[in-house]
Motif scaffolding. Structure first.
Motif, PDB file in Angstrom:
ATOM      1  N   ASP A   1      16.658   7.777   7.074  1.00 50.88           N
ATOM      2  CA  ASP A   1      16.133   7.294   5.794  1.00 50.88           C
ATOM      3  C   ASP A   1      14.995   8.210   5.324  1.00 50.88           C
ATOM      4  O   ASP A   1      13.960   8.290   5.980  1.00 50.88           O
ATOM      5  CB  ASP A   1      15.629   5.862   5.957  1.00 50.88           C
ATOM      6  CG  ASP A   1      15.141   5.240   4.665  1.00 50.88           C
ATOM      7  OD1 ASP A   1      14.689   5.974   3.750  1.00 50.88           O
ATOM      8  OD2 ASP A   1      15.184   4.000   4.574  1.00 50.88           O
TER       9      ASP A   1
ATOM     10  N   GLU B   1      12.807   7.891   3.010  1.00 49.54           N
ATOM     11  CA  GLU B   1      11.556   7.165   2.733  1.00 49.54           C
ATOM     12  C   GLU B   1      10.801   6.893   4.031  1.00 49.54           C
ATOM     13  O   GLU B   1       9.577   7.012   4.090  1.00 49.54           O
ATOM     14  CB  GLU B   1      11.867   5.852   2.000  1.00 49.54           C
ATOM     15  CG  GLU B   1      10.658   5.170   1.422  1.00 49.54           C
ATOM     16  CD  GLU B   1       9.985   5.961   0.303  1.00 49.54           C
ATOM     17  OE1 GLU B   1       8.800   5.686   0.052  1.00 49.54           O
ATOM     18  OE2 GLU B   1      10.611   6.839  -0.306  1.00 49.54           O
ATOM     19  N   VAL B   2      11.512   6.537   5.074  1.00 47.17           N
ATOM     20  CA  VAL B   2      10.899   6.280   6.378  1.00 47.17           C
ATOM     21  C   VAL B   2      10.312   7.573   6.952  1.00 47.17           C
ATOM     22  O   VAL B   2       9.237   7.570   7.544  1.00 47.17           O
ATOM     23  CB  VAL B   2      11.936   5.683   7.363  1.00 47.17           C
ATOM     24  CG1 VAL B   2      11.402   5.629   8.782  1.00 47.17           C
ATOM     25  CG2 VAL B   2      12.361   4.297   6.893  1.00 47.17           C
TER      26      VAL B   2
ATOM     27  N   ARG C   1       7.899   2.239  13.688  1.00 44.89           N
ATOM     28  CA  ARG C   1       8.739   2.795  12.613  1.00 44.89           C
ATOM     29  C   ARG C   1       9.718   1.699  12.221  1.00 44.89           C
ATOM     30  O   ARG C   1      10.484   1.233  13.062  1.00 44.89           O
ATOM     31  CB  ARG C   1       9.474   4.037  13.103  1.00 44.89           C
ATOM     32  CG  ARG C   1      10.241   4.755  12.019  1.00 44.89           C
ATOM     33  CD  ARG C   1      10.813   6.064  12.503  1.00 44.89           C
ATOM     34  NE  ARG C   1       9.762   6.938  13.014  1.00 44.89           N
ATOM     35  CZ  ARG C   1       9.981   8.046  13.718  1.00 44.89           C
ATOM     36  NH1 ARG C   1      11.224   8.423  13.988  1.00 44.89           N
ATOM     37  NH2 ARG C   1       8.981   8.781  14.142  1.00 44.89           N
TER      38      ARG C   1
ATOM     39  N   HIS D   1      13.046   0.685   5.853  1.00 44.13           N
ATOM     40  CA  HIS D   1      12.367   0.498   4.574  1.00 44.13           C
ATOM     41  C   HIS D   1      12.500  -0.932   4.055  1.00 44.13           C
ATOM     42  O   HIS D   1      11.564  -1.507   3.505  1.00 44.13           O
ATOM     43  CB  HIS D   1      12.902   1.518   3.570  1.00 44.13           C
ATOM     44  CG  HIS D   1      12.168   1.519   2.276  1.00 44.13           C
ATOM     45  ND1 HIS D   1      12.758   1.155   1.093  1.00 44.13           N
ATOM     46  CD2 HIS D   1      10.881   1.827   1.982  1.00 44.13           C
ATOM     47  CE1 HIS D   1      11.875   1.244   0.123  1.00 44.13           C
ATOM     48  NE2 HIS D   1      10.732   1.645   0.633  1.00 44.13           N
ATOM     49  N   ARG D   2      13.651  -1.543   4.226  1.00 40.71           N
ATOM     50  CA  ARG D   2      13.865  -2.896   3.690  1.00 40.71           C
ATOM     51  C   ARG D   2      12.996  -3.951   4.377  1.00 40.71           C
ATOM     52  O   ARG D   2      12.881  -5.069   3.891  1.00 40.71           O
ATOM     53  CB  ARG D   2      15.341  -3.274   3.741  1.00 40.71           C
ATOM     54  CG  ARG D   2      15.943  -3.409   5.108  1.00 40.71           C
ATOM     55  CD  ARG D   2      17.447  -3.731   5.006  1.00 40.71           C
ATOM     56  NE  ARG D   2      18.148  -3.570   6.247  1.00 40.71           N
ATOM     57  CZ  ARG D   2      18.712  -2.428   6.659  1.00 40.71           C
ATOM     58  NH1 ARG D   2      18.651  -1.342   5.911  1.00 40.71           N
ATOM     59  NH2 ARG D   2      19.347  -2.379   7.811  1.00 40.71           N
TER      60      ARG D   2
ATOM     61  N   TRP E   1       9.692  -3.284   5.163  1.00 43.52           N
ATOM     62  CA  TRP E   1       8.290  -2.975   4.885  1.00 43.52           C
ATOM     63  C   TRP E   1       7.664  -4.134   4.101  1.00 43.52           C
ATOM     64  O   TRP E   1       8.339  -4.871   3.385  1.00 43.52           O
ATOM     65  CB  TRP E   1       8.171  -1.712   4.065  1.00 43.52           C
ATOM     66  CG  TRP E   1       8.522  -0.449   4.803  1.00 43.52           C
ATOM     67  CD1 TRP E   1       8.979  -0.322   6.086  1.00 43.52           C
ATOM     68  CD2 TRP E   1       8.470   0.885   4.288  1.00 43.52           C
ATOM     69  NE1 TRP E   1       9.211   0.986   6.395  1.00 43.52           N
ATOM     70  CE2 TRP E   1       8.908   1.758   5.308  1.00 43.52           C
ATOM     71  CE3 TRP E   1       8.112   1.422   3.066  1.00 43.52           C
ATOM     72  CZ2 TRP E   1       8.971   3.141   5.140  1.00 43.52           C
ATOM     73  CZ3 TRP E   1       8.180   2.790   2.896  1.00 43.52           C
ATOM     74  CH2 TRP E   1       8.593   3.643   3.924  1.00 43.52           C
TER      75      TRP E   1
END
Length: 190
Positions: free
Chosen positions: A18, A20-21, A90, A93-94, A96
Motif C-alpha cells: 500500500d 499510503e502505508v 504498521r 490504511h483502512r 487508521w
C-alpha cells in the motif's frame, strides 16, 4: 494480537504493497512480494534474538489490521541494548484513526515492562509523520530528540529529521498507580 508467523505473509504483502502505508518507510514506495518475503523472514527472526520480543499480527473480528513490534535496539545511536526495546507498528490504511495503533502499542508497553522487565521503550518515526507521533504521545511516550540521519534514498520530509519518543518503566508505572513493582519484572496479577 498473535505472534507473527508464516500464515500472515499474504497480509504483510498487502500491507507493504500500500503506497499510503509505505510513504514514510524504507524507500517510500510499495514493496513487491519478493521484497516482503525477505522482510518476513527477518521479522520472524526477531523473536529468536531476545526472548519475549518480536512481531505480532493484530486482528479485529478475524480481519488482519496490521503488525506491531517490540525489538532490541539495532543501531549504535539508539544506546545500549540491555533493558530497552524499540516499539513499532504498521496498520492497513483502512484501520487508521480508529485507536488500534495505540491499543496494540499499549499492550506491547505492558508486555515489555510487566512481563519482560524492560526499563525503557522507545519509538522512532519521521518528524513529518504526525499520525505516528500522535500515537506515541497517546500511549504516554515523550519526545526525546530529533535525529538527522543519512539516507541512501531520502524520502520527502526526511530533511526535517527523525524523532525519538520514549517512556521508562517508572513513567509507565506512574501512569498506572494500581500497578506495583515486585522483584524483577512487574507482576501480571497486580
Amino acid at each position: 494480537m498473535v505472534p507473527l508467523s508464516d500464515e500472515h505473509l499474504d497480509h504483510e504483502v498487502e500491507l507493504d504493497g500500500d503506497p499510503e502505508v509505505m510513504r514514510y518507510l524504507g524507500t517510500g514506495r510499495p514493496r513487491s512480494r519478493d521484497e516482503v518475503e525477505v522482510l518476513h523472514r527477518r521479522r520472524l527472526a526477531v523473536a529468536g534474538r531476545v526472548a519475549g520480543l518480536g512481531f505480532w499480527a493484530g486482528f479485529v473480528d478475524a480481519n488482519f489490521v496490521g503488525w506491531w513490534i517490540l525489538e532490541p535496539p539495532e543501531h549504535e545511536y539508539q544506546g545500549p541494548i540491555a533493558g530497552q526495546g524499540e516499539l513499532g507498528y504498521r496498520l492497513l490504511h483502512r484501520y487508521w484513526l480508529k485507536g488500534l495503533a495505540s491499543e496494540g502499542a499499549r499492550e506491547l508497553l505492558r508486555h515489555g515492562f510487566n512481563d519482560l522487565g524492560l526499563t525503557r521503550i522507545f519509538a522512532e518515526t519521521m518528524t513529518v509523520n504526525t499520525a505516528s507521533r500522535a500515537t506515541m504521545a497517546s500511549v504516554g511516550m515523550h519526545y526525546i530528540r530529533t535525529l538527522h540521519l543519512d539516507w541512501d534514498e531520502p524520502l520527502p520530509g526526511s530533511e526535517q529529521g527523525e524523532v525519538e519518543y520514549a517512556i521508562t518503566d517508572e513513567q509507565w508505572l506512574a501512569q498506572r498507580p494500581s500497578m506495583a513493582r515486585t522483584n524483577g519484572p512487574l507482576s501480571a496479577d497486580t
